[in-house]
Scaffold this motif. Structure first.
Motif, PDB file in Angstrom:
ATOM      1  N   ALA A   2       0.827  -1.206   0.000  1.00 16.23           N
ATOM      2  CA  ALA A   2       0.000   0.000   0.000  1.00 16.23           C
ATOM      3  C   ALA A   2       0.862   1.258   0.000  1.00 16.23           C
ATOM      4  CB  ALA A   2      -0.926  -0.017   1.212  1.00 16.23           C
ATOM      5  N   LEU A   3       1.944   1.228   0.772  1.00 23.50           N
ATOM      6  CA  LEU A   3       2.861   2.374   0.790  1.00 23.50           C
ATOM      7  C   LEU A   3       3.506   2.571  -0.579  1.00 23.50           C
ATOM      8  CD1 LEU A   3       4.427   4.589   2.275  1.00 23.50           C
ATOM      9  CD2 LEU A   3       6.088   2.834   2.952  1.00 23.50           C
ATOM     10  N   PHE A   4       3.904   1.477  -1.206  1.00 27.65           N
ATOM     11  CA  PHE A   4       4.471   1.543  -2.557  1.00 27.65           C
ATOM     12  C   PHE A   4       3.464   2.195  -3.502  1.00 27.65           C
ATOM     13  CE2 PHE A   4       6.987  -1.312  -5.769  1.00 27.65           C
ATOM     14  CZ  PHE A   4       7.557  -0.169  -6.313  1.00 27.65           C
ATOM     15  N   TYR A   5       2.190   1.825  -3.361  1.00 28.15           N
ATOM     16  CA  TYR A   5       1.121   2.419  -4.173  1.00 28.15           C
ATOM     17  C   TYR A   5       1.058   3.930  -3.958  1.00 28.15           C
ATOM     18  CZ  TYR A   5      -3.664   3.796  -5.397  1.00 28.15           C
ATOM     19  OH  TYR A   5      -4.753   4.445  -5.901  1.00 28.15           O
ATOM     20  N   LEU A   6       1.094   4.367  -2.704  1.00 28.69           N
ATOM     21  CA  LEU A   6       0.992   5.799  -2.399  1.00 28.69           C
ATOM     22  C   LEU A   6       2.164   6.577  -2.990  1.00 28.69           C
ATOM     23  CD1 LEU A   6      -0.177   5.686   1.335  1.00 28.69           C
ATOM     24  CD2 LEU A   6      -1.566   6.234  -0.677  1.00 28.69           C
ATOM     25  N   ILE A   7       3.353   6.002  -2.905  1.00 24.34           N
ATOM     26  CA  ILE A   7       4.533   6.686  -3.429  1.00 24.34           C
ATOM     27  C   ILE A   7       4.446   6.827  -4.943  1.00 24.34           C
ATOM     28  CG2 ILE A   7       7.028   6.443  -3.788  1.00 24.34           C
ATOM     29  CD1 ILE A   7       7.152   5.243  -0.954  1.00 24.34           C
ATOM     30  N   VAL A   8       4.070   5.743  -5.619  1.00 29.36           N
ATOM     31  CA  VAL A   8       3.987   5.770  -7.090  1.00 29.36           C
ATOM     32  C   VAL A   8       2.901   6.726  -7.565  1.00 29.36           C
ATOM     33  CG1 VAL A   8       3.365   4.395  -9.107  1.00 29.36           C
ATOM     34  CG2 VAL A   8       4.946   3.468  -7.424  1.00 29.36           C
ATOM     35  N   THR A   9       1.736   6.693  -6.913  1.00 29.90           N
ATOM     36  CA  THR A   9       0.609   7.511  -7.375  1.00 29.90           C
ATOM     37  C   THR A   9       0.689   8.965  -6.921  1.00 29.90           C
ATOM     38  OG1 THR A   9      -0.735   6.817  -5.468  1.00 29.90           O
ATOM     39  CG2 THR A   9      -0.957   5.543  -7.512  1.00 29.90           C
ATOM     40  N   SER A  10       1.728   9.324  -6.164  1.00 28.69           N
ATOM     41  CA  SER A  10       1.878  10.721  -5.754  1.00 28.69           C
ATOM     42  C   SER A  10       2.507  11.578  -6.842  1.00 28.69           C
ATOM     43  CB  SER A  10       2.722  10.818  -4.475  1.00 28.69           C
ATOM     44  OG  SER A  10       4.077  10.455  -4.726  1.00 28.69           O
ATOM     45  N   ASP A  11       2.858  10.945  -7.952  1.00 24.31           N
ATOM     46  CA  ASP A  11       3.467  11.677  -9.069  1.00 24.31           C
ATOM     47  C   ASP A  11       2.384  12.441  -9.824  1.00 24.31           C
ATOM     48  OD1 ASP A  11       4.809  12.626 -11.244  1.00 24.31           O
ATOM     49  OD2 ASP A  11       5.491  10.687 -11.992  1.00 24.31           O
TER      50      ASP A  11
END
Length: 275
Positions: free
Chosen positions: A50-59
């Motif tokens: 989930a954290l990986f998702y948040l980091i990627v989608t913060s672009d």
């Protein structure tokens, strides 16, 4: 001397069903402590995804469709860790319903596992939330990761309960199918490749996974309290009560999706005549 036969083909659906049932019986034999600690691993693994998702989608440079797809692929890391490293995941354990239907396990044994694993997943997710907060990870990308966490959490607590419930059903249909793919695989590579599309698909489609939400929602609330996402529409709706509201709908939906639509469906298809 007979040369051993090496089969590189995936298990058949019937063989996969037997593997699922064997694993289900094993789960009921775990001690409470082992089941809880294993569930904590799963909760933290899914939280990392989930954290990986948040980091990627913060672009902000990515458009909506590609962002959802790439974010979904990033989230897959969670289930890859669960299936390849071994851990007790509440949503995947819905498949134990096939053991119940086959009379290999009892109602009390299955429900005991579910309760222990649900709370173990929650403990693992919350532990990761605490560590990530202390690490300052949500301030990455000039604070956009924290902003994304708040926006993601708000989007999960604002729909009505029935909508969240149905999204939970749809989510765990895909999750349990992905778990079955994992059981059918004969190598780590097969497991990883097999789960990518079902898992990235449910994330991109916006379905609700109760264990993922045990990370998404608390980290979103923490980020809100730290001052991130103050301009996110509906941010005031993100409260502890709202988190419990979402988890109740997602959990019940996940149970229905995994047990009725996958576990019992494949149990019926693969059961032997007269049994």
């Amino acid at each position: 001397m007979t040369t051993p036969i090496i089969n590189i083909n995936a298990l058949t659906p019937a063989e996969t069903e037997e593997a699922v049932k064997t694993a289900g019986v094993h789960k009921t034999r775990l001690t409470g402590a082992k089941a809880f600690v294993s569930a904590m691993f799963a909760g933290s693994f899914i939280g990392f995804g989930a954290l990986f998702y948040l980091i990627v989608t913060s672009d902000p440079a990515m458009s909506w469709g590609p962002k959802r797809f790439v974010g979904g692929l990033a989230f897959c890391m969670g289930l890859v860790l669960v299936l390849c490293c071994g851990a007790e995941l509440f949503t995947g354990n819905s498949l134990m319903a096939s053991d119940l239907a086959s009379r290999r396990i009892s109602w009390p044994a299955m429900l005991r596992n579910w309760v222990i694993v649900w709370f173990g997943n929650l403990a693992g997710g919350l532990l990761l939330v605490a560590l990530i907060t202390l690490a300052g990870t949500m301030g990455l990308n000039d604070g956009l990761v924290g902003e994304t966490a708040v926006a993601t959490a708000v989007a999960k607590v604002t729909p009505d309960w029935g909508t969240l419930f149905v999204r939970g059903i749809l989510c765990n249909i895909l999750v349990c199918l992905a778990v079955r793919v994992g059981f059918s695989a004969r190598s780590v590579g097969d497991k990883v490749l097999g789960i990518l599309l079902p898992i990235s698909g449910f994330v991109a489609m916006g379905f609700e996974h109760c264990v993922a939400n045990m990370f998404f929602l608390p980290i979103g609330l923490i980020c809100k309290l730290l001052g991130f996402g103050s301009d996110v529409a509906g941010v005031d709706a993100l409260t502890v009560t709202a988190i419990l509201y979402n988890l109740s709908a997602a959990t019940l939906g996940n149970i229905i999706g995994g047990t009725v639509f996958v576990a019992l469906g494949y149990w019926f298809i693969n059961r032997r005549p007269g049994k």
